[in-house]
Scaffold this active site. Structure first.
Site, PDB file in Angstrom:
ATOM      1  N   GLU A 442      -3.377  11.959  -1.158  1.00  0.00           N
ATOM      2  CA  GLU A 442      -1.781  12.063  -1.109  1.00  0.00           C
ATOM      3  C   GLU A 442      -1.523  11.690  -2.706  1.00  0.00           C
ATOM      4  O   GLU A 442      -0.395  11.101  -2.815  1.00  0.00           O
ATOM      5  CB  GLU A 442      -1.501  10.923  -0.298  1.00  0.00           C
ATOM      6  CG  GLU A 442      -1.590  11.201   1.348  1.00  0.00           C
ATOM      7  CD  GLU A 442      -0.767  10.472   2.290  1.00  0.00           C
ATOM      8  OE1 GLU A 442      -0.528   9.310   1.911  1.00  0.00           O
ATOM      9  OE2 GLU A 442      -0.768  10.706   3.591  1.00  0.00           O
TER      10      GLU A 442
HETATM   11  C1  BMA Z   1      -1.872   8.192   5.625  1.00  0.00           C
HETATM   12  C2  BMA Z   1      -2.822   7.792   4.951  1.00  0.00           C
HETATM   13  C3  BMA Z   1      -2.850   6.024   4.551  1.00  0.00           C
HETATM   14  C4  BMA Z   1      -1.975   5.342   5.254  1.00  0.00           C
HETATM   15  C5  BMA Z   1      -1.417   6.242   6.662  1.00  0.00           C
HETATM   16  C6  BMA Z   1      -0.510   5.518   7.642  1.00  0.00           C
HETATM   17  O1  BMA Z   1      -0.981   8.997   4.629  1.00  0.00           O
HETATM   18  O2  BMA Z   1      -3.064   8.355   3.685  1.00  0.00           O
HETATM   19  O3  BMA Z   1      -2.092   6.069   3.226  1.00  0.00           O
HETATM   20  O4  BMA Z   1      -2.522   4.349   5.797  1.00  0.00           O
HETATM   21  O5  BMA Z   1      -0.720   7.284   6.242  1.00  0.00           O
HETATM   22  O6  BMA Z   1       0.851   5.325   6.978  1.00  0.00           O
END
Ligand code: BMA
Length: 845
Positions: A442
């Site tokens: 991300e």
């Molecule tokens: C996703 C993951 C984490 C996070 C999760 C929940 O995008 O990449 O960054 O724990 O979301 O928000």
């Protein structure tokens, strides 16, 4: 040149590897360690591999970091420096060797290593392997090995001051250390230090196999052509023979002249009529044990074994009418990837036992998973993790350890990242399970969509510089390392490839769909927002009460208690969860019921999404939910809690991932029934549909023969619900859809016509019974039989006070059925006096 050695060591005694056939991987130095707060306090016993937090806990200096609100009280640990020491006795057999090396497989993180007061390693990257030639320093007799860890938070605070601008992610982006340790939305903050992976000592003469990489050149039904790439260290020029054996039989041999130092030698060989490696659900995950042998003057000097899988795997990205495909083709067969995102199993990963790895990956395989994504905010996992994935046919989407942050691009940082990438690519490239290397989690999305530029007040020159540094790491350095040290697997810069705000996120690449949860969209959005490959989506739930009991007292069992608030790490976590709950359920006042319903909500979400993504096959070819496991006990998106208890979502995901899936779905006034197949064969069976009320009266039924083509998703049945529901009360009926062959059921799914809170469920009256022959058998599995005259929704079984899990749970029972469930106790658990508690949805209304 730093080599990736798999051995080194220390202990009170150096033990010469006592093997008939020599092997120079070294001896682990795991005994006699002590630690203390640097320059202060008493030396205490330490466990290596381990870390400061678990050593402080074992010495009763601190309480359980996970209990109550202890986390807040333990933050001082990260600001201190720590020291570890051990005595190392070097006998004549070590001293006589031409080479002696120390190998540290993992130091977390800023560590100076001294051997007898000589500084031998300056470590600054948790993910690297450090090896040092200590021949000139080691003394015959007793030596002292000392490792001094500097506070990781103080270290980066100083470096950050020197660097100027702050980067998204906070000062810790300067540290090559697991990001989740600093706190995440599913993790507490425990920034630990320690010797987190084994230390070994390695002593050898003449020559050794420093590395062996088996590269597959081509595969047909008749033969697999492979190359063994040996990396040999030699102390002096010598004539040597290299051999490749499989199951004791020599497959190839070469004689060569080694030079002093590093030697790269390649040896081609073939495996005839190869048994291919398949993923879970498609066939056997066959592994070959290939042994590389180094001999000189007629004697074996060293050998190394590699378990390999013979398979072809391609990531297919081809333009089509709606965008660009994104799917994996295994041995020529497109395979839908089913699975989850994996996070480290503990805040202190060095204490995760073999049993915990086996249990977790066993559950992943039992659920039908064929891919896990090792998420970039955690760690490159240990060899055992990948060995188990190889065995169980679970492919790994491997992120490099970068997540949700921007990183510096100075030379020292890039050098460190390069070393880390080389160490890990070299370590993991023999595993057939590794499917793809991904640069980060991300970050592309974060930079383009999360408003960092404004939040951090970057000028356009700042932005150009920061994005330039991103390009250096993720578009140049990492793909370069992957190409050079692997070259057989794709590199994907960032997951997801497009943020969800971009239309392309649904037509190409991989996607994280967080419109459900973070943006509050209904679960039905999963039916519309179908990407080519869904690599993250999910909804939170609470862990079950037995897990909550580990970290709290009954007085804490309120959402607003200090302890529960301290364990909820997601911003607005409880609020979002409650708001989803209120849409379909009544929000229970009672905490126990809240916990249970929270799991039903999560299960509904995960089931909806997986089924929708599978129905969309082959447009969509992957569904990895967030997240498989937990690093501590607390509410999170996991489907298996920290203690290994599967949540409701685990069982519903397992049903939704079944190779043959019947998936009924409501679309406006239409009931659509799909059958999805991930099987490689045509399946002949029946589709049985029944509309029944809660006492078992069937008001409508249909039975048809079906021929389900391999790897397919098709609509098999369509009906106008206005006709179908005309004469029934929709709050009192359920549709049962089943695919079965003549001798066995393949998939069953239920469809309701109103939200769970509007169902008019009867009170069940069922008494569970242990199956007499099995009851109380020590160490064995317990069988429990349940029967009910009326329909029961979301039966939840628990075994108070006994660790273990049920092979099925949170299931619905059709009227008049008998269900038999097995309870699998954890190892060493005494099940005498076991009592099963049963509740169902009707009890919580
Ligand atoms: C996703 C993951 C984490 C996070 C999760 C929940 O995008 O990449 O960054 O724990 O979301 O928000």
């Amino acid at each position: 040149m730093r080599t990736f050695l798999t051995a080194l060591v220390l202990g009170m005694l150096f033990v010469q590897p006592a093997c008939v056939e020599p092997d120079t991987r070294g001896t682990e130095l795991g005994k006699g360690w002590e630690f203390r707060q640097a320059s202060k306090g008493p030396w205490r016993k330490a466990v290596v591999p381990g870390c400061v937090h678990t050593d402080l806990l074992a010495n009763r200096v601190i309480g359980d970091p996970f209990f109550g609100t202890n986390e807040a009280r333990l933050q001082w640990i990260e600001s201190e420096d720590w020291e570890y020491r051990a005595r190392l006795a070097a006998g004549p057999e070590i001293m006589a060797k031409e080479r002696v090396e120390l190998l540290f497989e993992g130091l977390d993180t800023y560590a100076d290593v001294y051997l007898n007061d000589s500084l031998v390693v300056r470590a600054d990257n948790m993910f690297r392997t450090w090896s040092v030639d200590c021949k000139g320093i080691l003394r015959g007799g007793t030596n002292e090995l000392r490792v001094r860890f500097r506070s990781p938070v103080k270290e980066v605070a100083e470096r950050r001051r020197a660097l100027g601008d702050e980067l998204p992610g906070g000062p810790q982006v300067l540290a090559r250390k697991a990001a989740y340790q600093y706190g995440w939305d599913f993790a507490p903050r425990f920034v630990t230090s320690g010797i987190w992976r084994p230390v070994r000592i390695l002593a050898w003469n003449e020559a050794r196999i420093a590395d062996l990489w088996i590269v597959q050149r081509s595969v047909t039904d008749d033969r697999a052509d492979l190359t063994a790439r040996f990396e040999i260290d030699a102390t002096a020029p010598r004539r040597a023979a290299l051999e490749i054996r499989e199951g004791g039989s020599p497959l190839a041999r070469v004689e060569t002249d080694l030079v002093a130092g590093k030697n790269d030698v390649s040896l081609d060989f073939s495996v005839l009529k190869p048994r291919l490696w398949w993923t879970n659900g498609l066939g056997e995950s066959h592994l070959y044990s290939i042994r590389g042998v180094l001999a000189s003057e007629g004697a074996v000097i060293d050998q190394r074994e590699r378990r390999i899988g013979i398979r072809t795997l391609e990531l297919v990205r081809e333009p089509d009418a709606r965008g660009t495909s994104f799917f994996f083709k295994l041995n020529g067969v497109p395979v839908f990837m089913k699975g989850a995102n994996y996070v480290p199993q503990d805040c202190f990963p060095s204490r995760v036992t073999r049993e915990r790895y086996e249990s977790l990956l066993g559950k992943a395989a039992d659920a039908g998973m064929n891919m896990l994504r090792v998420w970039g905010g955690g760690i490159y996992e240990n060899d055992l993790f990948y060995d188990l994935c190889d065995e169980k046919g679970i492919l790994v989407w491997q992120d490099f350890m970068f997540a949700c942050a921007m990183y510096p691009g100075d030379d020292a940082f890039l050098e460190s990242v390069k070393g880390e990438a080389i160490d890990n690519v070299r370590r993991l490239r023999n595993h057939p399970c590794i499917a793809l290397w991904c640069g980060n989690n991300e970050i592309d999305e974060g930079w383009h969509h999360w408003g960092w530029q404004r939040q951090y007040g970057y000028s356009s020159a700042d932005s150009t510089k920061i994005w330039g540094d991103y390009r250096k790491i993720f578009l140049e350095l990492l793909p370069g390392v992957v190409e050079r040290y692997d070259g057989t697997r794709p590199y994907w810069p960032s997951s997801p490839s497009h943020g969800r705000a971009e239309p392309a996120s649904l037509t190409e690449g991989d996607s994280h769909y967080w419109g459900v949860w973070h943006d509050g969209e209904p679960f039905a959005a999963f039916n519309e927002k179908i990407p080519r490959f869904m690599s993250e989506f999910g909804v939170e739930s609470f862990p079950s009460l037995p897990a909550i009991m580990h970290f709290s007292r009954p007085g804490d069992w309120r959402l607003d208690s200090e302890v529960m608030v301290a364990h909820q790490k997601a911003a607005r976590g409880d609020e979002i969860l409650r708001s989803y709950m209120a849409r379909d359920y009544r929000v229970p006042e009672d905490f126990r019921s809240f916990v249970y319903v929270s799991q039903l909500v999560q299960a509904d979400a995960v089931k909806t999404a997986i089924e929708a993504e599978r129905r969309a096959k082959p447009y969509c070819m992957g569904s990895l939910f967030w997240q498989l496991d937990d690093c501590w006990p607390g509410p999170s998106w996991s489907c298996i809690d920290y203690y290994g208890n599967p949540k409701a979502a685990y069982y519903r995901a397992r049903d939704a991932m079944s190779n043959i899936l019947v998936s009924p779905v409501l679309n406006g006034d239409s009931l659509l029934v799909y059958i999805v197949s991930d099987s490689s064969e045509t399946v002949h069976g029946f589709l049985k549909l029944q509309l029944l009320d809660f006492s078992g009266k069937i008001s409508w039924a249909d039975l048809q023969q079906v021929e389900i083509p391999p790897s397919s998703s098709d609509l098999y049945f369509k009906l106008d619900t206005r006709i179908f529901l005309a004469n029934v009360d929709s709050t009192k009926v359920v549709l049962s859809a089943e695919v079965l062959t003549r001798d066995k059921p393949l998939s069953r799914n239920l469809c309701y016509f109103v939200a769970p809170k509007d169902l008019d469920l009867p009170k069940p009256n069922f008494a569970p019974s242990f199956v007499p022959a099995e009851a109380g058998r020590p160490g064995g599995v317990l069988s429990i039989r349940l029967s009910s005259k009326v329909f029961v929704k979301d039966v939840y079984l628990s075994m108070p006070g006994i660790e273990g899990y049920f092979d099925d749970n949170f299931f619905d029972m059709l009227p008049g059925t008998v269900v038999s469930v097995q309870f699998i106790p954890s190892e060493r658990t005494d099940i005498s006096g076991a009592r099963v508690a049963v509740t169902s949805f009707a009890d919580v209304r």
